[in-house]
Scaffold this active site. Structure first.
Site, short mmCIF file in Angstrom:
data_model
loop_
_atom_site.label_atom_id
_atom_site.label_comp_id
_atom_site.label_asym_id
_atom_site.label_seq_id
_atom_site.Cartn_x
_atom_site.Cartn_y
_atom_site.Cartn_z
N TYR A 265 0.83 -1.20 0.00
CA TYR A 265 0.00 0.00 0.00
C TYR A 265 0.87 1.25 0.00
CZ TYR A 265 0.96 1.06 4.93
OH TYR A 265 1.57 1.40 6.11
N ARG B 188 8.10 3.80 -4.94
CA ARG B 188 8.24 2.89 -3.79
C ARG B 188 7.26 1.73 -3.88
NH1 ARG B 188 7.83 5.25 2.22
NH2 ARG B 188 5.65 5.46 1.62
N ARG C 256 -7.85 -20.36 -0.31
CA ARG C 256 -6.87 -20.08 0.74
C ARG C 256 -5.82 -21.19 0.88
NH1 ARG C 256 -5.14 -20.45 5.85
NH2 ARG C 256 -4.67 -18.49 6.96
N HIS D 86 -1.34 -21.20 1.32
CA HIS D 86 -0.26 -20.27 1.62
C HIS D 86 0.57 -19.92 0.38
CE1 HIS D 86 -1.29 -21.15 5.75
NE2 HIS D 86 -0.43 -20.23 6.17
N GLU E 123 12.69 3.14 14.07
CA GLU E 123 11.75 4.18 13.63
C GLU E 123 10.57 4.18 14.58
OE1 GLU E 123 10.28 3.33 9.69
OE2 GLU E 123 10.25 1.18 10.05
N LEU F 70 11.28 1.54 7.10
CA LEU F 70 10.70 1.94 5.82
C LEU F 70 11.33 3.28 5.44
CD1 LEU F 70 8.48 1.36 3.65
CD2 LEU F 70 7.08 3.00 4.92
N LYS G 247 6.63 -1.97 2.10
CA LYS G 247 5.42 -1.38 2.69
C LYS G 247 4.25 -2.33 2.48
CE LYS G 247 3.23 3.19 3.09
NZ LYS G 247 3.68 3.46 4.47
#
Length: 277
Positions: free
Chosen positions: A31, A50, A98, A100, A177, A201, A145
């Protein structure tokens, strides 16, 4: 009704996401959050660069090249008449039963974007705020991210419980951070911030601050520093999209410097505000 971006179309917000979307079940996605000031997105190109890097690191195929994505997001902001706030963009690996392992190669990614009105934090920038310390319990690829933010959520909740704006994280004695921002300290006129490696990040605002410091003639050292160095700093501030630059006056019960926004921090805030004024 507000509009959202769904894949390559701008549609009404009453959309239902499939329960087997891998972003929902695994956090298998990425995101970006882009700040909008007076109707203009700030540093959108940098955010989308990014996004492309995050996608590459996760072997995730983006549905559109950055240029086309930028155009879609600008149209979305215009459709919602966004003047002040954020654009949120999320891309998951798609919808699939579903398991993995990755779904078949022909599984299309799912893209969702929306806007939200959000005021600038100018008062907090001018007056400063407090922070708390917490152990950094995140995985070892914080440079990507991703949607996997539960450790950040727990850290931020600790800050909220202590009436603080942020939780500054550390691995052992090394400051990394904060829960949703990067951290800078100032000592003897120079700035220090954790290097842009896998432990943090590389914030878009962080990158711009380093660029602005060159313009201001300020030395920036991208190197690790300790919790003791943080507490002994002359100035501390955190930086992130839309919250921009917030001076930190106190960490836990320890007053930073003179307990008020420092002159170097204020000079950087002034330069950053020129980007959107």
């Amino acid at each position: 009704m507000n509009k959202i971006l769904f894949n390559d179309e701008i549609v009404d917000r009453d959309l239902v996401v499939d329960i087997e979307d891998r972003g929902y079940q695994f956090g298998d996605g990425i995101y970006e959050v882009i700040g909008v000031y007076d109707g203009k997105p700030l540093m959108m190109k940098e955010h989308l660069i990014r996004l492309e890097r995050s996608a590459k690191e996760l072997q995730l195929n983006l549905p559109l090249p950055a240029g086309e994505m930028e155009e879609k997001l600008e149209k979305l902001a215009a459709a919602n008449e966004l003047k002040e706030g954020i654009i949120y963009l999320q891309v998951s690996r798609g919808t699939s039963p579903r398991w993995h392992e990755f779904p078949p190669d022909d599984t299309p990614p799912v893209t969702i974007g929306y806007t939200r009105e959000e005021e600038r934090m100018s008062d907090m920038e001018d007056q400063g705020a407090n922070a708390v310390l917490t152990e950094d319990i995140r995985w070892l690829r914080c440079d990507i991210k991703t949607l996997n933010l539960l450790p950040n959520v727990l850290a931020k909740q600790k800050a909220v419980k202590h009436d603080a704006v942020e939780a500054i994280m550390h691995r052992g004695e090394t400051v990394t951070e904060a829960s949703a921002s990067n951290v800078f300290i100032v000592k003897n006129g120079a700035l220090y911030t954790h290097p842009a490696d896998n432990y943090i990040l590389n914030g878009i605002t962080r990158q711009k601050i380093i660029e602005l410091c060159e313009k201001l003639g300020l030395d920036v050292h991208e190197e690790t520093y300790t919790v003791d160095a943080l507490l002994d700093a002359d100035e501390v501030f955190v930086s992130a999209t839309k919250s921009d630059i917030i001076p930190i006056l106190k960490v836990d019960d320890h007053v930073i410097g003179k307990g008020k926004p420092g002159e170097i921090t204020k000079s950087i805030i002034g330069e950053f505000r020129k980007l959107y004024s």
